[in-house]
Design a protein around this motif. Structure first.
Motif, PDB file in Angstrom:
ATOM      1  N   VAL A 156     -28.161   1.485  37.962  1.00 43.95           N
ATOM      2  CA  VAL A 156     -28.654   2.812  37.579  1.00 43.95           C
ATOM      3  C   VAL A 156     -27.680   3.905  38.026  1.00 43.95           C
ATOM      4  N   MET A 157     -27.150   3.736  39.240  1.00 46.79           N
ATOM      5  CA  MET A 157     -26.188   4.719  39.755  1.00 46.79           C
ATOM      6  C   MET A 157     -24.969   4.817  38.837  1.00 46.79           C
ATOM      7  N   VAL A 158     -24.420   3.696  38.455  1.00 45.71           N
ATOM      8  CA  VAL A 158     -23.229   3.705  37.600  1.00 45.71           C
ATOM      9  C   VAL A 158     -23.565   4.252  36.213  1.00 45.71           C
ATOM     10  N   ASN A 159     -24.754   3.947  35.699  1.00 46.61           N
ATOM     11  CA  ASN A 159     -25.178   4.545  34.425  1.00 46.61           C
ATOM     12  C   ASN A 159     -25.190   6.068  34.535  1.00 46.61           C
ATOM     13  N   GLU A 160     -25.700   6.567  35.643  1.00 51.57           N
ATOM     14  CA  GLU A 160     -25.749   8.023  35.827  1.00 51.57           C
ATOM     15  C   GLU A 160     -24.343   8.616  35.885  1.00 51.57           C
ATOM     16  N   TRP A 161     -23.457   7.963  36.614  1.00 49.67           N
ATOM     17  CA  TRP A 161     -22.060   8.444  36.659  1.00 49.67           C
ATOM     18  C   TRP A 161     -21.483   8.510  35.247  1.00 49.67           C
ATOM     19  N   ALA A 162     -21.712   7.434  34.472  1.00 50.53           N
ATOM     20  CA  ALA A 162     -21.110   7.336  33.134  1.00 50.53           C
ATOM     21  C   ALA A 162     -21.652   8.428  32.216  1.00 50.53           C
ATOM     22  N   ILE A 163     -22.978   8.618  32.237  1.00 51.15           N
ATOM     23  CA  ILE A 163     -23.588   9.628  31.365  1.00 51.15           C
ATOM     24  C   ILE A 163     -23.065  11.011  31.735  1.00 51.15           C
ATOM     25  N   ALA A 164     -23.002  11.297  33.020  1.00 52.62           N
ATOM     26  CA  ALA A 164     -22.551  12.621  33.474  1.00 52.62           C
ATOM     27  C   ALA A 164     -21.086  12.875  33.122  1.00 52.62           C
ATOM     28  N   ALA A 165     -20.291  11.820  33.014  1.00 56.66           N
ATOM     29  CA  ALA A 165     -18.854  11.980  32.731  1.00 56.66           C
ATOM     30  C   ALA A 165     -18.533  11.862  31.244  1.00 56.66           C
TER      31      ALA A 165
END
Ligand SMILES: [Zn+2]
Ligand SMILES: [Zn+2]
Ligand SMILES: [Zn+2]
Ligand SMILES: [Zn+2]
Lengths: 230, 230
Positions: free
Chosen positions: B215-224
């Motif tokens: 979930v953390m990496v998904n959030e990073w990806a969406i934000a970037a």
């Protein structure tokens, strides 16, 4: 003031390597006496680390501890106080063979901490072998030089050091310019340096550029406060 | 304005993977009908790519093209217009077996472009196998999703794309959180994004966080401004 002002730069000389033969370059030192005299010349020219592979009589790479012992004895005589670093790289042997010279207690030995591709094959360093080599280095008080062929290898080295799995001071070498591994790329080099500075600020590091990249990578390393391999 | 404003985000759902069994999680879809209904549910929930592995009846990973063909047929019926991506990963087969489903012409297939360590072994992707898989994907018009387990894999993907060795549009997935490969690390993620933006600005990319990092990496990806794998 530049990054290296007042800080001595370590020159490591890899006299032989595991790949080149006399047919590639007649100056490559292969025999014991050639290796000792080549090291002696490098030592006189300012090298403080001799990175050594040994060869069989037919020039193929060897991991024979007797050959390493003979080289070690010659280096101790001809190059007093030089730091002797033996290769445990995968071109000279397979599995535990790769660490068979560690009981000789060289000052240092190279240590791979991950796997990657080489020009025509996989450079295989299974987790179990890495742990065994690191443990042997602790047993025989051998300081590893970490060979980082990719970014994750730098992070692995820092993690292993923090976990107490590496003997002595952390010392990482960035290897750049190997086909199918990491190219000699300035942006990558800069991120490598930044990674070391932010996560292991007390650890010295060096950089090796393979082949045509050698002098360029040495210049990058010296300018950034690192050490060099030639 | 955030990096993703107005830009659709691709959700890729890896329904089965090659590792988990029913004993790990009873919800893992193993049989053909379970895989089809799980994909259908993901599709209804918004997934646009289904990343699929197939399994033998005993739950072990398989690279049997007949099983892939049956899955493909079911997906075409239950999930119209979904992008079907088959795995050519090394856990399901060895050597050319890994590409045995490519003649089915899935929309996409995963492609490793380098080697690295996995938790207990080497993930072996020899240069020759990589070139063969990439070539098969060109033959059958299959767009690769590059699985980048380390920084050099991203650079290799960009190099291969520029050299015309990859079919279709360049699409790179950063895989973070695999033990002994790349950890889920924000500074590394940021450098990955920067590397894509500076060297392949038109290429979309996505990020997969393994296990607890998902979930953390998904959030990073969406934000970037990237895309996601779940
Ligand atoms: Zn060496
Ligand atoms: Zn001498
Ligand atoms: Zn997969
Ligand atoms: Zn359905």
């Amino acid at each position: 003031m530049s990054a290296y002002a007042g800080k001595p730069c370590i020159l490591c000389c890899a006299i032989t390597g595991s790949v080149p033969r006399k047919s590639d370059n007649p100056a490559v030192p292969i025999s014991l006496s050639e290796q000792i005299e080549s090291s002696h010349a490098a030592f006189e020219a300012g090298a403080s680390i001799i990175h050594a592979h040994v060869r069989n009589d037919d020039e193929t790479p060897s991991s024979d501890p007797d050959r390493f012992a003979a080289l070690q004895e010659g280096l101790r005589t001809h190059c007093p106080d030089v730091i002797i670093q033996f290769s445990t790289g995968g071109r000279s042997g397979a599995g535990a063979e790769r660490g068979s010279m560690l009981p000789l207690r060289p000052d240092m030995a190279s240590l791979a901490v991950g796997s990657n591709n080489f020009p025509t094959r996989v450079y295989e360093n299974p987790p179990e072998l890495i742990a065994w080599l690191a443990n042997e280095m602790q047993t025989y008080e051998v300081t590893p030089e970490i060979e980082a062929f990719d970014l994750s290898h730098i992070l692995a080295a820092i993690r292993m050091h923090k976990a107490g799995a590496l003997y002595g001071r952390l010392y990482v070498q960035f290897v750049l310019g190997v086909k199918n591994a990491m190219p000699a790329d300035k942006a990558v080099f800069d991120f490598y340096v930044q990674t070391m500075q932010s996560r292991a600020p007390d650890a010295p590091w060096c950089a090796a550029g393979v082949g045509a990249a050698q002098v360029m990578v040495n210049e990058w390393a010296i300018a950034a406060g690192g050490h060099t391999r030639a």
